[in-house]
Design a protein around this motif. Sequence first.
Motif, PDB file in Angstrom:
ATOM      1  N   PHE B 130      -7.534 -20.745 -48.797  1.00 31.90           N
ATOM      2  CA  PHE B 130      -8.904 -21.074 -48.098  1.00 31.90           C
ATOM      3  C   PHE B 130     -10.050 -21.361 -49.207  1.00 31.90           C
ATOM      4  O   PHE B 130     -10.841 -21.970 -49.237  1.00 31.90           O
ATOM      5  N   LEU B 131      -9.764 -19.936 -50.109  1.00 30.75           N
ATOM      6  CA  LEU B 131     -10.689 -19.960 -51.194  1.00 30.75           C
ATOM      7  C   LEU B 131     -10.675 -21.426 -52.163  1.00 30.75           C
ATOM      8  O   LEU B 131     -11.783 -22.007 -52.504  1.00 30.75           O
ATOM      9  N   LEU B 132      -9.522 -21.920 -52.300  1.00 33.65           N
ATOM     10  CA  LEU B 132      -9.080 -23.360 -53.007  1.00 33.65           C
ATOM     11  C   LEU B 132      -9.870 -24.358 -52.210  1.00 33.65           C
ATOM     12  O   LEU B 132     -10.718 -25.003 -53.106  1.00 33.65           O
ATOM     13  N   VAL B 133      -9.674 -24.392 -50.952  1.00 33.07           N
ATOM     14  CA  VAL B 133     -10.572 -25.426 -50.131  1.00 33.07           C
ATOM     15  C   VAL B 133     -11.952 -25.269 -50.223  1.00 33.07           C
ATOM     16  O   VAL B 133     -12.806 -26.161 -50.418  1.00 33.07           O
ATOM     17  N   HIS B 194     -24.100 -26.559 -49.540  1.00 32.65           N
ATOM     18  CA  HIS B 194     -23.895 -26.210 -51.075  1.00 32.65           C
ATOM     19  C   HIS B 194     -24.306 -24.583 -51.413  1.00 32.65           C
ATOM     20  O   HIS B 194     -23.502 -24.063 -52.104  1.00 32.65           O
ATOM     21  N   VAL B 195     -25.397 -24.366 -50.779  1.00 38.55           N
ATOM     22  CA  VAL B 195     -25.967 -22.993 -51.109  1.00 38.55           C
ATOM     23  C   VAL B 195     -26.173 -22.080 -50.151  1.00 38.55           C
ATOM     24  O   VAL B 195     -26.552 -20.732 -50.546  1.00 38.55           O
ATOM     25  N   MET B 196     -25.895 -22.362 -48.662  1.00 42.77           N
ATOM     26  CA  MET B 196     -25.669 -21.212 -47.767  1.00 42.77           C
ATOM     27  C   MET B 196     -24.557 -21.166 -47.013  1.00 42.77           C
ATOM     28  O   MET B 196     -23.900 -20.023 -47.152  1.00 42.77           O
ATOM     29  N   ALA B 200     -21.725 -18.383 -47.886  1.00 43.92           N
ATOM     30  CA  ALA B 200     -21.263 -17.409 -47.174  1.00 43.92           C
ATOM     31  C   ALA B 200     -19.760 -17.114 -46.987  1.00 43.92           C
ATOM     32  O   ALA B 200     -19.074 -16.161 -46.796  1.00 43.92           O
ATOM     33  N   LEU B 201     -19.140 -18.336 -46.745  1.00 43.54           N
ATOM     34  CA  LEU B 201     -17.662 -18.457 -46.696  1.00 43.54           C
ATOM     35  C   LEU B 201     -16.945 -17.745 -47.759  1.00 43.54           C
ATOM     36  O   LEU B 201     -15.970 -17.055 -47.534  1.00 43.54           O
ATOM     37  N   LEU B 202     -17.402 -18.064 -48.878  1.00 47.09           N
ATOM     38  CA  LEU B 202     -16.844 -17.781 -50.092  1.00 47.09           C
ATOM     39  C   LEU B 202     -16.908 -16.246 -50.396  1.00 47.09           C
ATOM     40  O   LEU B 202     -15.841 -15.711 -50.560  1.00 47.09           O
ATOM     41  N   ALA B 207     -14.165 -11.288 -50.627  1.00 44.14           N
ATOM     42  CA  ALA B 207     -14.013  -9.716 -50.068  1.00 44.14           C
ATOM     43  C   ALA B 207     -12.652  -9.513 -49.544  1.00 44.14           C
ATOM     44  O   ALA B 207     -11.954  -8.664 -49.857  1.00 44.14           O
ATOM     45  N   ALA B 208     -12.032 -10.358 -48.828  1.00 43.34           N
ATOM     46  CA  ALA B 208     -10.773 -10.112 -48.027  1.00 43.34           C
ATOM     47  C   ALA B 208      -9.606 -10.323 -49.269  1.00 43.34           C
ATOM     48  O   ALA B 208      -8.922  -9.422 -49.198  1.00 43.34           O
ATOM     49  N   HIS B 209      -9.892 -11.179 -50.107  1.00 41.89           N
ATOM     50  CA  HIS B 209      -8.843 -11.349 -51.319  1.00 41.89           C
ATOM     51  C   HIS B 209      -8.925 -10.053 -52.044  1.00 41.89           C
ATOM     52  O   HIS B 209      -7.707  -9.479 -52.460  1.00 41.89           O
ATOM     53  N   PHE B 210      -9.921  -9.622 -52.557  1.00 40.65           N
ATOM     54  CA  PHE B 210     -10.108  -8.284 -53.179  1.00 40.65           C
ATOM     55  C   PHE B 210      -9.692  -7.071 -52.609  1.00 40.65           C
ATOM     56  O   PHE B 210      -8.869  -6.304 -52.840  1.00 40.65           O
TER      57      PHE B 210
END
Lengths: 228, 222
Positions: B130-133, B194-196, B200-202, B207-210
């Motif tokens: 999902f992060l890649l997408v 691009h900026v909101m 937010a998703l990222l 956070a989940a990834h870490f």
Amino acid sequence: MTTADKTSGNGHSGHPFYPDHLLVEGIVAVIVLLAILLVSQVWQVPLEEMASPSDTSYVPRPEWYFLFYFQLLKYFHGPLIVVGTFVLPLLLFAALVLLPFLDRKPARGVLQRPRSLTAGVLAIAAMILLTVVAYQEDDSMKLPPVTDQQVAAGKDIFYRFCILCHKMDGQGGFMAPDLTHIGSRSGRTYMERVIINPKIVSPSSIMSIVPLSDAERHEVSAYLSRKK
Amino acid sequence: MGRIYAFLDDRLNLEPLVRAIADHPVPDHANPLKTPKALMYCFGGIAFMLILLQIVTGMFLMLYYVPSPDHAYASVTYIQDEVMFGSLVRAVHRVGASAAIVMVFLHMMRVYFTGAYKKPRELNWIAGIFLLVIVIGFGFSGYLLPWDQKAYWATTVGINLVATVPLVGDFLANVLRGGSEVGALTLVRFFVIHVMFLPALLLVFLAAHFFMIRRQGISQPL
């Protein structure tokens, strides 16, 4: 704190995250940052003419990391385009998400996983190949192949006009960049686009538009492409 | 430094928090000082650092950027030619974007070829996909913002490709465009995405990834 299991390296011998590991990561990070700063200084970020929605003749190119995908799309014609825009991306996404559930053997080394190795290497090779083909097609777009005759004629034109501002092999003007090794830096298509409209390099470019015929322009770009 | 920490720890009880974040051993196989091969374990961390760089340079670009067809291009040339360090910040944002894509891809290759996505790390692999997408979404949405010829026509082509998706394609394309053609609404949408939306998703997925890497630790050497 960690639910260190038998697949985790934690709890074995190692070095502390703070400060040891963070320091190493910091050093690597600084090196990468410096590299990015260097490239940012040297490379002129492209900014073309302002968007003109009525100019439908413009042929856009995507960012380099999308090139392989656009090259792939070229092979799906007509209604088949759905395969490229929907079916394949969906399959790839599904395959990636399901990967850990499809490949459940505990073996982790690539050499013990010939199928995963093959799939990974093939995917990377395909991406590289498609990108290279995309660049080549971009570069040879509508351009006649380079002949020695063209190069000689191009050199002639260059030394009549361009040399007034540009440097070549140590002589020429100082107003514009040295083009002695331009052939190893830029492709012909790009050179031609700059000659047609210098402002694609930068809107503040002061390069004047030299009125050349298409044939003359091909000659100049042929000559410059040999200047490696 | 120590006294400030003691002051804060005394009042906020930071000790457990700091332990949770920073007090864990990193195994030798992921230590570049022990083995150069361990550099491949840096890709993810560098990708994160580049994301931070994109956030900071992006914030500074936003100080001057105007997301409207009449002013977008002029605001970019203004950043480029007039603003102090403007052309450098813009260049770093552009180069950093490419570098982030490269690092995310290298990180993914490391995880793929070392089989680190296997049990118990399946969910973290999926978070990574999902992060890649999301990162690709940043690239696509950012490309329109300078509002030059390439931006406009590349985005037109991109949205036309979205429109070919069966059933929902036309709907999606219209939502992205805010109409039947790329115009003022499209630019605002891409800017806000691009900026909101994407940041937010990222942040959620990062956070989940870490959290998961911290719970499960770095995968064992092969």
